[in-house]
Design a protein around this motif. Sequence first.
Motif, PDB file in Angstrom:
ATOM      1  N   LYS A 213      19.859 -62.296  17.842  1.00  0.00           N
ATOM      2  CA  LYS A 213      20.975 -61.892  16.977  1.00  0.00           C
ATOM      3  C   LYS A 213      22.200 -62.769  17.201  1.00  0.00           C
ATOM      4  CE  LYS A 213      18.700 -58.206  15.542  1.00  0.00           C
ATOM      5  NZ  LYS A 213      18.090 -58.180  14.192  1.00  0.00           N
ATOM      6  N   GLY A 214      22.266 -63.384  18.389  1.00  0.00           N
ATOM      7  CA  GLY A 214      23.425 -64.198  18.713  1.00  0.00           C
ATOM      8  C   GLY A 214      23.304 -65.658  18.337  1.00  0.00           C
ATOM      9  N   VAL A 215      22.153 -66.051  17.786  1.00  0.00           N
ATOM     10  CA  VAL A 215      21.985 -67.453  17.355  1.00  0.00           C
ATOM     11  C   VAL A 215      22.852 -67.686  16.105  1.00  0.00           C
ATOM     12  CG1 VAL A 215      20.356 -69.185  16.524  1.00  0.00           C
ATOM     13  CG2 VAL A 215      19.650 -67.547  18.282  1.00  0.00           C
ATOM     14  N   PRO A 216      23.761 -68.666  16.137  1.00  0.00           N
ATOM     15  CA  PRO A 216      24.651 -68.904  14.973  1.00  0.00           C
ATOM     16  C   PRO A 216      23.855 -69.232  13.712  1.00  0.00           C
ATOM     17  CG  PRO A 216      25.427 -70.095  16.909  1.00  0.00           C
ATOM     18  CD  PRO A 216      24.070 -69.566  17.250  1.00  0.00           C
ATOM     19  N   LEU A 217      24.124 -68.516  12.649  1.00  0.00           N
ATOM     20  CA  LEU A 217      23.423 -68.757  11.385  1.00  0.00           C
ATOM     21  C   LEU A 217      23.771 -70.121  10.807  1.00  0.00           C
ATOM     22  CD1 LEU A 217      23.789 -65.249   9.674  1.00  0.00           C
ATOM     23  CD2 LEU A 217      21.760 -66.213  10.775  1.00  0.00           C
ATOM     24  N   GLU A 218      24.960 -70.633  11.138  1.00  0.00           N
ATOM     25  CA  GLU A 218      25.372 -71.937  10.617  1.00  0.00           C
ATOM     26  C   GLU A 218      24.433 -73.046  11.082  1.00  0.00           C
ATOM     27  OE1 GLU A 218      27.236 -69.907  12.321  1.00  0.00           O
ATOM     28  OE2 GLU A 218      28.750 -69.151  10.917  1.00  0.00           O
ATOM     29  N   ILE A 219      24.002 -72.947  12.347  1.00  0.00           N
ATOM     30  CA  ILE A 219      23.101 -73.965  12.889  1.00  0.00           C
ATOM     31  C   ILE A 219      21.752 -73.899  12.188  1.00  0.00           C
ATOM     32  CG2 ILE A 219      21.959 -74.812  14.969  1.00  0.00           C
ATOM     33  CD1 ILE A 219      24.199 -73.636  16.607  1.00  0.00           C
ATOM     34  N   VAL A 220      21.262 -72.682  11.974  1.00  0.00           N
ATOM     35  CA  VAL A 220      19.963 -72.505  11.312  1.00  0.00           C
ATOM     36  C   VAL A 220      20.025 -73.019   9.879  1.00  0.00           C
ATOM     37  CG1 VAL A 220      18.227 -70.824  10.598  1.00  0.00           C
ATOM     38  CG2 VAL A 220      19.423 -70.521  12.781  1.00  0.00           C
ATOM     39  N   GLU A 221      21.089 -72.684   9.172  1.00  0.00           N
ATOM     40  CA  GLU A 221      21.233 -73.135   7.783  1.00  0.00           C
ATOM     41  C   GLU A 221      21.356 -74.647   7.703  1.00  0.00           C
ATOM     42  OE1 GLU A 221      20.893 -71.470   5.039  1.00  0.00           O
ATOM     43  OE2 GLU A 221      20.532 -69.602   6.111  1.00  0.00           O
ATOM     44  N   ALA A 222      22.079 -75.230   8.641  1.00  0.00           N
ATOM     45  CA  ALA A 222      22.208 -76.692   8.666  1.00  0.00           C
ATOM     46  C   ALA A 222      20.858 -77.361   8.880  1.00  0.00           C
ATOM     47  CB  ALA A 222      23.187 -77.102   9.767  1.00  0.00           C
ATOM     48  N   ALA A 223      20.047 -76.770   9.747  1.00  0.00           N
ATOM     49  CA  ALA A 223      18.715 -77.327   9.993  1.00  0.00           C
ATOM     50  C   ALA A 223      17.849 -77.227   8.741  1.00  0.00           C
ATOM     51  CB  ALA A 223      18.057 -76.591  11.163  1.00  0.00           C
ATOM     52  N   VAL A 237      15.933 -75.288  17.533  1.00  0.00           N
ATOM     53  CA  VAL A 237      17.205 -74.590  17.341  1.00  0.00           C
ATOM     54  C   VAL A 237      17.204 -73.225  18.034  1.00  0.00           C
ATOM     55  CG1 VAL A 237      18.813 -73.624  15.654  1.00  0.00           C
ATOM     56  CG2 VAL A 237      17.625 -75.771  15.151  1.00  0.00           C
ATOM     57  N   THR A 238      16.230 -72.390  17.677  1.00  0.00           N
ATOM     58  CA  THR A 238      16.224 -71.016  18.184  1.00  0.00           C
ATOM     59  C   THR A 238      15.991 -70.957  19.693  1.00  0.00           C
ATOM     60  OG1 THR A 238      15.375 -70.241  16.048  1.00  0.00           O
ATOM     61  CG2 THR A 238      15.183 -68.751  17.930  1.00  0.00           C
ATOM     62  N   VAL A 239      14.917 -71.587  20.160  1.00  0.00           N
ATOM     63  CA  VAL A 239      14.578 -71.509  21.591  1.00  0.00           C
ATOM     64  C   VAL A 239      15.681 -72.085  22.474  1.00  0.00           C
ATOM     65  CG1 VAL A 239      12.957 -72.279  23.362  1.00  0.00           C
ATOM     66  CG2 VAL A 239      12.092 -71.430  21.173  1.00  0.00           C
ATOM     67  N   PRO A 240      16.233 -73.279  22.178  1.00  0.00           N
ATOM     68  CA  PRO A 240      17.351 -73.761  23.015  1.00  0.00           C
ATOM     69  C   PRO A 240      18.560 -72.825  23.006  1.00  0.00           C
ATOM     70  CG  PRO A 240      16.453 -75.565  21.715  1.00  0.00           C
ATOM     71  CD  PRO A 240      15.827 -74.309  21.204  1.00  0.00           C
ATOM     72  N   SER A 241      18.793 -72.152  21.890  1.00  0.00           N
ATOM     73  CA  SER A 241      19.951 -71.257  21.790  1.00  0.00           C
ATOM     74  C   SER A 241      19.790 -70.004  22.638  1.00  0.00           C
ATOM     75  CB  SER A 241      20.187 -70.857  20.335  1.00  0.00           C
ATOM     76  OG  SER A 241      20.461 -71.993  19.534  1.00  0.00           O
ATOM     77  N   ILE A 242      18.557 -69.572  22.859  1.00  0.00           N
ATOM     78  CA  ILE A 242      18.327 -68.344  23.646  1.00  0.00           C
ATOM     79  C   ILE A 242      17.700 -68.672  24.999  1.00  0.00           C
ATOM     80  CG2 ILE A 242      18.064 -66.939  21.566  1.00  0.00           C
ATOM     81  CD1 ILE A 242      15.032 -66.981  22.074  1.00  0.00           C
ATOM     82  N   ARG A 243      17.843 -69.919  25.440  1.00  0.00           N
ATOM     83  CA  ARG A 243      17.219 -70.348  26.693  1.00  0.00           C
ATOM     84  C   ARG A 243      17.644 -69.477  27.868  1.00  0.00           C
ATOM     85  NH1 ARG A 243      18.826 -73.332  30.922  1.00  0.00           N
ATOM     86  NH2 ARG A 243      17.228 -74.451  32.116  1.00  0.00           N
ATOM     87  N   SER A 244      18.930 -69.148  27.954  1.00  0.00           N
ATOM     88  CA  SER A 244      19.406 -68.343  29.086  1.00  0.00           C
ATOM     89  C   SER A 244      18.740 -66.962  29.105  1.00  0.00           C
ATOM     90  CB  SER A 244      20.926 -68.194  29.024  1.00  0.00           C
ATOM     91  OG  SER A 244      21.315 -67.579  27.807  1.00  0.00           O
ATOM     92  N   ALA A 245      18.558 -66.360  27.936  1.00  0.00           N
ATOM     93  CA  ALA A 245      17.903 -65.045  27.862  1.00  0.00           C
ATOM     94  C   ALA A 245      16.434 -65.151  28.261  1.00  0.00           C
ATOM     95  CB  ALA A 245      18.022 -64.471  26.452  1.00  0.00           C
ATOM     96  N   VAL A 246      15.778 -66.229  27.847  1.00  0.00           N
ATOM     97  CA  VAL A 246      14.376 -66.439  28.222  1.00  0.00           C
ATOM     98  C   VAL A 246      14.247 -66.567  29.735  1.00  0.00           C
ATOM     99  CG1 VAL A 246      12.422 -68.035  28.059  1.00  0.00           C
ATOM    100  CG2 VAL A 246      13.769 -67.509  26.016  1.00  0.00           C
TER     101      VAL A 246
END
Length: 324
Positions: A213-223, A237-246
């Motif tokens: 839920k915390g992954v910025p939508l702007e980054i996803v849309e840009a991709a 995009v997604t996995v690097p953004s949630i790396r700390s949670a993983v």
Amino acid sequence: MEISALIDRFGLLAIGLVAFFAILLGLYGLAELASRRDRSRAVAFVFLAPAVLFLLVGLVYPALRTIAMSFFNKDGSEFVGLDNYVWAVSDPDALQILINTALWIVVVPALSTALGLVYAVLIDGRRGERVYKALVFLPMGISFVGASIIWKFIYQYKGSGEQIGLLNQVMVWLGLQPVNWLTQFPGNNFLLMVVLIWIEVGFATVVLSAALKGVPLEIVEAARIDGAKPSQIFWNVTVPSIRSAVVVVAVTVFIATLKLFDIVRAMTGGHYSTDVLAHNMVEQAFRLYNDGRGATMAVVLFLLVVPVVIYQVRNMRRQELEAR
């Protein structure tokens, strides 16, 4: 136990608590009498001293005593040096325990985190997402022993004919012979791992779903605008953004796996080459009355946990620096 003995014990407990609070009040009074310059330090000492004392008595001293016991024989009467550690890395049964533990700490955290991530991605933003999360999180509300009993019924073997165990009954329906799953090495180890994975996937799903839920939508849309495919967006995009949670999920499941005792105890009792470090530590110390080997297993367990804790602390500090 007689009522008089219980009264005596509770009386001693009450006296100890009163004495403890009296000492705290006395120290706090002395801190108040100190000069303003030293008052903050004195008050800090008063409140920190009990916590430090409890850590020393309940954590540091037992750890040092356990390390010392690992260099003695089973009853602590003779110094044997590194003999217990030599046993731990040379005895076939002890080596099998180490191999089993290594399999657990590799397979369970990896599969629990991976399945939790996949499930979190699949239900993210879907209708009924809360229901799906609740369903996968339900096993977390079951104790390890309760979960073990459930899965032991699934694996239950009854010889021939109608089966009690669901898995063997399915085998019979398919025209196959039932199998005594929990006695078949090495597959029995993986069947035990299924129980812990079933429990931990819910934890992984909830944590990773919140991170998504915390992954910025702007980054996803840009991709997407740049023509990235869904798989590329996920991995780049997604996995690097949630790396700390993983990492948090993997480390938490890793530590839970290392101190695993209940599942092995309830399902096989450590027999059929399914024993692991935490279970054998208890077996050596309390059933076989070999304090030296039990302490050795505890030290080995501690040495396996320390690098993971150090890594997690460094990872948290790095995240704090990045946040600044």
